[in-house]
Design a protein around this motif. Structure first.
Motif, PDB file in Angstrom:
ATOM      1  N   GLY A  18      58.948  -7.662  -7.479  1.00  0.00           N
ATOM      2  CA  GLY A  18      57.673  -7.103  -7.931  1.00  0.00           C
ATOM      3  C   GLY A  18      57.739  -6.615  -9.362  1.00  0.00           C
ATOM      4  N   ARG A  19      56.973  -5.543  -9.652  1.00  0.00           N
ATOM      5  CA  ARG A  19      56.887  -5.049 -11.027  1.00  0.00           C
ATOM      6  C   ARG A  19      56.444  -3.593 -11.040  1.00  0.00           C
ATOM      7  N   ASP A  20      56.715  -2.912 -12.143  1.00  0.00           N
ATOM      8  CA  ASP A  20      56.331  -1.509 -12.276  1.00  0.00           C
ATOM      9  C   ASP A  20      54.866  -1.343 -12.675  1.00  0.00           C
ATOM     10  N   THR A  21      54.307  -2.363 -13.313  1.00  0.00           N
ATOM     11  CA  THR A  21      52.956  -2.267 -13.861  1.00  0.00           C
ATOM     12  C   THR A  21      51.916  -2.760 -12.859  1.00  0.00           C
ATOM     13  N   THR A  79      57.667  -4.947  -1.717  1.00  0.00           N
ATOM     14  CA  THR A  79      57.515  -5.339  -3.117  1.00  0.00           C
ATOM     15  C   THR A  79      56.408  -4.539  -3.803  1.00  0.00           C
ATOM     16  N   ASN A  81      53.496  -3.656  -6.504  1.00  0.00           N
ATOM     17  CA  ASN A  81      52.532  -4.383  -7.343  1.00  0.00           C
ATOM     18  C   ASN A  81      52.671  -5.896  -7.214  1.00  0.00           C
ATOM     19  N   THR A  83      51.731  -9.874  -6.654  1.00  0.00           N
ATOM     20  CA  THR A  83      50.605 -10.762  -6.895  1.00  0.00           C
ATOM     21  C   THR A  83      50.204 -11.417  -5.580  1.00  0.00           C
ATOM     22  N   GLU A  86      52.652 -14.043  -4.636  1.00  0.00           N
ATOM     23  CA  GLU A  86      53.893 -13.510  -4.076  1.00  0.00           C
ATOM     24  C   GLU A  86      53.719 -13.107  -2.620  1.00  0.00           C
ATOM     25  N   THR A  92      57.235 -10.321   0.508  1.00  0.00           N
ATOM     26  CA  THR A  92      56.922  -8.989  -0.023  1.00  0.00           C
ATOM     27  C   THR A  92      56.822  -7.945   1.084  1.00  0.00           C
TER      28      THR A  92
END
Length: 216
Positions: A18-21, A79, A81, A83, A86, A92
């Motif tokens: 995933g991501r922090d944003t 996971t 953030n 998409t 994903e 996730t």
């Protein structure tokens, strides 16, 4: 193998990073123009439901009197953030959910639960109709002890009704609400933006007894 991969929950080791944003998304509801992320009116409450593809689910709830705003997102998984692409991999742990902000003076949580149970088939495990995978599982993520008690009581009441109708066992996940990640902008209010869009949501035809003599 693809079915097994999509229908089994990942572990912390196998989940996508995933991501922090946060993902870019709409700021206001496409139908009523109210803010998706708040601020919400004082005294209003929040509910989170997963019933399969969130496009049709969101429409069910935004049409209810007393519902102030709805949004679609991902919750219940690992996971951060994620998409949409994903989540579709099954890696996730997130499920497609709708966040419902409502005025309890106009509509009760029990009435939302009735819409939840009757609006999909909660006996299908990691799928909803032709939509297969962990992201389409049935789920109620409660915000407090009262919501938990009502969710569990309504499940038991609906299971009795389903059993009498010859239906199977409820597989709905009932768990504390964790992080809620707003889905991409094109998913928000999808069926208002795309009136001929896909909606795979359908119920069992069995009436949930809440509101007809049974309390949640």
């Amino acid at each position: 193998m693809l079915f097994r991969k999509a229908a089994e929950m990942p572990t912390a080791d196998t989940a996508l990073p995933g991501r922090d944003t946060p993902l870019a998304t709409d700021e206001v509801h496409f139908v009523n123009g109210r803010p998706l992320k708040g601020p919400y009116p004082e005294g209003f409450e929040t509910a989170i439901f997963g019933m399969g593809c969130f496009w049709g689910v969101e429409r069910k709830f935004w049409q209810l009197p007393g519902v102030w705003v709805t949004s679609v997102g991902y919750s219940g998984g690992i996971t951060p953030n994620p998409t949409y692409e994903e989540t579709c991999t099954g890696l996730t742990g997130q499920t497609e959910v709708v966040k419902v902000v409502f005025n309890p003076a106009e509509i009760s949580y029990a009435e939302l639960l009735k819409t939840f149970w009757e609006g999909h088939d909660p006996t299908q495990g990691m799928r909803q109709g032709n939509d297969v995978g962990t992201t389409y599982r049935s789920a109620i993520y409660y915000l407090d002890a009262d919501q938990q008690a009502q969710a569990e009581a309504s499940r038991d009441a609906y299971q009795s009704a389903l059993t009498k109708a010859g239906r199977g066992e409820i597989s709905t996940e009932i768990a504390p609400a964790g992080a809620y990640y707003y889905a991409e902008g094109y998913h928000q209010g999808y069926l208002a933006k795309n009136p001929a869009g896909y909606c795979g949501i359908g119920g069992t035809g069995v009436v949930c007894p809440i509101g007809v003599g049974v309390e949640a």
